[in-house]
Design a protein around this motif. Sequence first.
Motif, PDB file in Angstrom:
ATOM      1  N   MET A  89       0.851  -1.171   0.000  1.00 13.10           N
ATOM      2  CA  MET A  89       0.000   0.000   0.000  1.00 13.10           C
ATOM      3  C   MET A  89       0.896   1.234   0.000  1.00 13.10           C
ATOM      4  N   ALA A  90       0.593   2.153  -0.907  1.00 10.87           N
ATOM      5  CA  ALA A  90       1.388   3.378  -1.037  1.00 10.87           C
ATOM      6  C   ALA A  90       0.735   4.503  -0.234  1.00 10.87           C
ATOM      7  N   HIS A  91       1.519   5.540   0.044  1.00 16.21           N
ATOM      8  CA  HIS A  91       1.015   6.717   0.747  1.00 16.21           C
ATOM      9  C   HIS A  91       1.376   7.955  -0.060  1.00 16.21           C
ATOM     10  N   VAL A  92       0.452   8.922  -0.057  1.00 13.97           N
ATOM     11  CA  VAL A  92       0.650  10.167  -0.797  1.00 13.97           C
ATOM     12  C   VAL A  92       0.262  11.309   0.131  1.00 13.97           C
ATOM     13  N   SER A  93       1.049  12.372   0.129  1.00 10.30           N
ATOM     14  CA  SER A  93       0.687  13.588   0.849  1.00 10.30           C
ATOM     15  C   SER A  93       0.042  14.533  -0.147  1.00 10.30           C
ATOM     16  N   VAL A  94      -1.156  14.989   0.176  1.00 15.70           N
ATOM     17  CA  VAL A  94      -1.883  15.902  -0.703  1.00 15.70           C
ATOM     18  C   VAL A  94      -2.279  17.131   0.102  1.00 15.70           C
ATOM     19  N   THR A  95      -2.488  18.221  -0.617  1.00 15.35           N
ATOM     20  CA  THR A  95      -2.921  19.464   0.016  1.00 15.35           C
ATOM     21  C   THR A  95      -4.307  19.798  -0.518  1.00 15.35           C
ATOM     22  N   ILE A  96      -5.237  19.939   0.422  1.00 12.58           N
ATOM     23  CA  ILE A  96      -6.609  20.296   0.071  1.00 12.58           C
ATOM     24  C   ILE A  96      -7.019  21.434   0.993  1.00 12.58           C
ATOM     25  N   ASN A  97      -7.427  22.524   0.382  1.00 13.19           N
ATOM     26  CA  ASN A  97      -7.890  23.693   1.134  1.00 13.19           C
ATOM     27  C   ASN A  97      -6.825  24.162   2.127  1.00 13.19           C
ATOM     28  N   GLY A  98      -5.565  24.121   1.682  1.00 13.40           N
ATOM     29  CA  GLY A  98      -4.473  24.629   2.498  1.00 13.40           C
ATOM     30  C   GLY A  98      -3.998  23.686   3.575  1.00 13.40           C
ATOM     31  N   ARG A  99      -4.554  22.506   3.645  1.00 15.08           N
ATOM     32  CA  ARG A  99      -4.160  21.544   4.678  1.00 15.08           C
ATOM     33  C   ARG A  99      -3.545  20.316   4.033  1.00 15.08           C
ATOM     34  N   GLN A 100      -2.536  19.777   4.709  1.00 13.29           N
ATOM     35  CA  GLN A 100      -1.865  18.571   4.207  1.00 13.29           C
ATOM     36  C   GLN A 100      -2.541  17.342   4.793  1.00 13.29           C
ATOM     37  N   TYR A 101      -2.698  16.334   3.925  1.00 15.58           N
ATOM     38  CA  TYR A 101      -3.274  15.051   4.347  1.00 15.58           C
ATOM     39  C   TYR A 101      -2.393  13.936   3.802  1.00 15.58           C
ATOM     40  N   ARG A 102      -2.153  12.943   4.642  1.00 13.38           N
ATOM     41  CA  ARG A 102      -1.422  11.761   4.196  1.00 13.38           C
ATOM     42  C   ARG A 102      -2.469  10.700   3.891  1.00 13.38           C
ATOM     43  N   MET A 103      -2.513  10.258   2.636  1.00 14.79           N
ATOM     44  CA  MET A 103      -3.544   9.338   2.172  1.00 14.79           C
ATOM     45  C   MET A 103      -2.903   8.028   1.711  1.00 14.79           C
ATOM     46  N   ALA A 104      -3.591   6.932   1.977  1.00 14.44           N
ATOM     47  CA  ALA A 104      -3.138   5.625   1.502  1.00 14.44           C
ATOM     48  C   ALA A 104      -3.865   5.298   0.208  1.00 14.44           C
ATOM     49  N   CYS A 105      -3.195   4.569  -0.667  1.00 15.85           N
ATOM     50  CA  CYS A 105      -3.808   4.141  -1.925  1.00 15.85           C
ATOM     51  C   CYS A 105      -3.101   2.886  -2.416  1.00 15.85           C
TER      52      CYS A 105
END
Length: 128
Positions: free
Chosen positions: A1-17
Amino acid sequence: MAHVSVTINGRQYRMACDDGQEHHLARLAHDLDQRITKLRTNFGEIGDMRLTVMAALLIADELAEASQRARRFEEEATELQETRRAAAERSQATTAAIAAALDSAAERIERVTRALDHGADGHELPAG
């Protein structure tokens, strides 16, 4: 399982995919961020949660419309397949009718040819 850091509405989120889906997830997050930014531009500061809900509702509406279009396309494809099947059946029936007509014509030509051959032998030709 990979992880990606994304920015949404100025906030960072670490998401698994799933492995290999990192770029796709990043594009989805970027699209959501752009929608929220556009809503903020159009409506001003109305609260982060409200902007996020509005963006989600817009996406849900687009999904519903796309699903309806997909169903219509599927129905049209089914109708086209049925029309094609009916046309193929008509074509086969027409082909069979033409073949029967040609066979019948060939038989008549053979009868006439035999009659003419008998007439050339001095026999009486049938009245016609």
